[in-house]
Design a protein around this motif. Sequence first.
Motif, mmCIF file in Angstrom:
data_model
loop_
_atom_site.group_PDB
_atom_site.id
_atom_site.type_symbol
_atom_site.label_atom_id
_atom_site.label_comp_id
_atom_site.label_asym_id
_atom_site.label_seq_id
_atom_site.Cartn_x
_atom_site.Cartn_y
_atom_site.Cartn_z
ATOM 1 N N ASN C 17 0.810 -1.225 0.000
ATOM 2 C CA ASN C 17 0.000 0.000 0.000
ATOM 3 C C ASN C 17 0.845 1.277 0.000
ATOM 4 N N VAL C 20 -0.659 3.591 -2.561
ATOM 5 C CA VAL C 20 -1.885 4.212 -2.058
ATOM 6 C C VAL C 20 -1.549 5.386 -1.151
ATOM 7 N N THR C 21 -0.604 5.168 -0.252
ATOM 8 C CA THR C 21 -0.219 6.212 0.699
ATOM 9 C C THR C 21 0.476 7.363 -0.008
ATOM 10 N N LYS C 24 -2.210 9.437 -1.746
ATOM 11 C CA LYS C 24 -2.985 10.190 -0.752
ATOM 12 C C LYS C 24 -2.219 11.396 -0.258
ATOM 13 N N ASN C 25 -0.958 11.177 0.035
ATOM 14 C CA ASN C 25 -0.148 12.249 0.611
ATOM 15 C C ASN C 25 0.144 13.330 -0.415
ATOM 16 N N GLU C 28 -3.198 15.005 -1.341
ATOM 17 C CA GLU C 28 -4.057 15.315 -0.176
ATOM 18 C C GLU C 28 -5.495 14.918 -0.447
ATOM 19 N N VAL C 29 -5.665 13.655 -0.785
ATOM 20 C CA VAL C 29 -6.981 13.130 -1.118
ATOM 21 C C VAL C 29 -7.773 12.919 0.177
ATOM 22 N N PRO C 30 -9.022 13.392 0.218
ATOM 23 C CA PRO C 30 -9.768 13.295 1.485
ATOM 24 C C PRO C 30 -10.133 11.860 1.853
ATOM 25 N N TRP C 31 -10.396 11.657 3.123
ATOM 26 C CA TRP C 31 -10.846 10.362 3.655
ATOM 27 C C TRP C 31 -12.109 9.953 2.893
ATOM 28 N N GLY C 32 -12.118 8.731 2.409
ATOM 29 C CA GLY C 32 -13.303 8.233 1.708
ATOM 30 C C GLY C 32 -13.101 8.142 0.210
ATOM 31 N N VAL C 33 -12.099 8.854 -0.309
ATOM 32 C CA VAL C 33 -11.806 8.763 -1.732
ATOM 33 C C VAL C 33 -10.466 8.053 -1.871
ATOM 34 N N ASN C 34 -10.437 7.007 -2.681
ATOM 35 C CA ASN C 34 -9.188 6.262 -2.856
ATOM 36 C C ASN C 34 -8.854 6.172 -4.329
ATOM 37 N N LYS C 138 -7.883 21.623 -6.244
ATOM 38 C CA LYS C 138 -8.947 20.874 -6.920
ATOM 39 C C LYS C 138 -8.488 19.488 -7.344
ATOM 40 N N ALA C 153 4.093 5.285 -8.834
ATOM 41 C CA ALA C 153 5.037 4.454 -9.584
ATOM 42 C C ALA C 153 6.461 4.752 -9.164
#
Lengths: 78, 539, 219
Positions: C17, C20-21, C24-25, C28-34, C138, C153
Amino acid sequence: MKLNFKILGACLVAGVLLAACSEPPEIAAKVAKRPDVAPYMGADNGFMTKGWTPGNQESWTEAINKRNQNQSEYSRVK
Amino acid sequence: MMEKSGTTVSRWVDAVLEKNDMIDQQTNVKGLFFWGHAPNSQTRGLDMKRAMNKLDLLVVVDPYPSATAAMAAMPPAEGDVVNKNRNVYLLPATTQFETSGSATASNRSLQWREKVIDPLFESVPDHVLMQAFADRLGFGQELSTNYKMLSSKFAGKQWREPQIEDILREINRSCWTIGYTGQTPERLKAHMRMVATFDPKTLKSRGGVDPVTGYDTTGDYYGLPWPCYGTAAIKHPGSPNLYDTSKSVMEGGGNFRANFGVEREGKSLLAEDGSCSKGSAITTGYPEFDHVFMKKLGWWDQLTDDEKKLAEGKNWKTDLSGGIQRVVMKNGCHPFGNAKARAVVWNFPDAIPIHREALYSTNEPMMRKYPTAADKKNFWRLPTLYKTVQDKNLNEKLYEKFPIILTSGRLVEYEGGGDETRSNPWLAELQQENFVEINPKAAEARGIKNWDYVWVKSPTGARIKVRALVTERVDQGTAFVPFHFAGWWQGTDLRKYYPEGAAPIVLGEAVNTATTYGYDMVTMMQETKTTMCQIEKFA
Amino acid sequence: MARMKFICDTERCIECNGCVTACKNENEVPWGVNRRRVVTVNDGVIGQEKSVSVACMHCSDAPCMAVCPVDCFYRTDEGVVLHDKDICIGCGYCSFACPFGAPQFLSKGAFGVRSKMDKCTFCSGGPEANGSVAEFEKYGRNRLAEGKLPLCAEMCSTKALIGGDSEVISSIYSKRVAVRESNGKYAGSNIFGWSTAYGPSGSPAPTPTPADKIPGAKS
């Protein structure tokens, strides 16, 4: 005169109906996709890598492809 | 007090709770520092809570107040009381990003970390806090006698800060036996600047000179993995692989250490059959080097006059000039001697490892066939039980009441006690609840469906509430619970006991609330990988 | 002109993961969106467990683009499928159309009202000035405009996930396959793991389930 009114009325109605088929220009401008800036134009935020010229697509492509080789360990291990 | 082995972290609880006449020191432990340590990584959580209640002083030094704060603040178990004199302090420490210094990896390489941001909130670096404590306790001068002292601002005040490079230099001057002497701040910083010149597979430099200092990295292994013998001046490259006789010692090669004497029961312990590191002047086995041996070999005069002054009467471990190490390696030999590897460890309780079944094994025939050791009256200052505990298991048939092996282990997303990583939103989203891995057949037999809440119960009387992860990863007789969670206590959420706004995003039961007694016969390492449990659907 | 793609080598993915991390970092993707997810099949079955990291496939003929009622999608010259959040009405059609679950929404309001759609941008932002604050808020980071490649990647711990121009990454991947073959290991050359999921080439074609086994089916 009566005939004229009828034709005029029909034309007016048709005109209004047909006008709904295309948006007024102010609204059209708002919803059209804004053209995006190509990546090879660079980003003016202080985080760009060095070694390529913003604005020059070839130099960007070359730099990106060279950087891509970092994803293969064969390029670093001899 | 100072001369005997201390109490291990795995048993601090017993140093507090045990009867005073049973412990090998004058008083019980009354004060404790949790310095960058999490409580939920030690077994026997119920006993730990009792010990925390009894302390006079508890100090937590951490960037994250950690589960210790909540565990100390939560109410005592029924029948227990909190010591009225107890004082608990939380001191905010900086993270690795807010200070600089050397760090050693598990491959033995060292790296130099630079400061990335200024300390946030009121946090203070560990070495500054240690100096402050030493100053107030009256030995601040002695602690930092070899350091340049700076006056630095942290948390709005001025503090005395030992210059961090000097701390590594002090280690370089003293840790001769493990070869922590060659990795000076200067060499390490040069390696960091020149990281691109090191081959990722061999760790060896492909050659390159650091433009800042002119240091030539040629021959070095990345991070100068210890042992890196001698002073920085002789430029030992570090040892990428231990005991590698295919290389000479000054190329990072080595051989087995002569640590246990030269002979035992008439047999030589030194290397035989010509086994030695490449290019060694002595091709038979040889003992550790000291000034006597050097003189016998006629190598003493290869030392400089300055080196001779410090090396006279010393051995390779106590010669502060590093001259003995330098000359020995110049002759291709290893300062610690050349011996056979020791496979029969005559001073361990089991000279050759034999199987001893765990105290809380679920396998009765195995316990009878391979019993555990005898109880120890005084081991690392404490009475330590083995046979008594396993006999209780057998006599009370605990293996029938708790028929599933409980093991604990890691998750990729979290680290250690978990407070820091469970406060990271990206990682917390990936593992939102603690769980027990249970085999489909074992789950079926208990009416448990995937992701039901279950109680995991242990012979200590503790029970933890976790989700059931029904999976083939474990067999029918085994269950696995990760150890990174804290903040729930036997089904109760402890969020309100954390300092305001400082609780991690994800809380959960700590598996170690339920784990049991059991310690290694030599190291006193706690048994976290083998105990027993029963799993029941949460009603 | 580049054609940007991802390849995830299922023989190397260890479900760490990290990708994924990293995503996200960096965005800055909000909680709930992956934007990126790791999918594991045959979990716990020795020798058969495989993982693959999936985000947006930046399809040549993107179904999301085809169904969008307000036509907010576009394809850049590098082959990256992006969309304009100012036009997006959060209807969710693109999410229904995408077979990979790439378009995602936060459920923001009552009655299941959705936020604007969010998805993997191949780290190339969106229709705002490259590297601007508006673009970051955005769409996340625009790494392509900084001369970099997607962070997932670039950060993959085993180099299972590789991303970049399809010619370049195909050559990296085939070289790896050739080395594995020459070492006598399973090469794993079916890039998207078809043989892992459906059996190696030469496996018999799946047979339809007989009607008498399907409740309510007509023969």
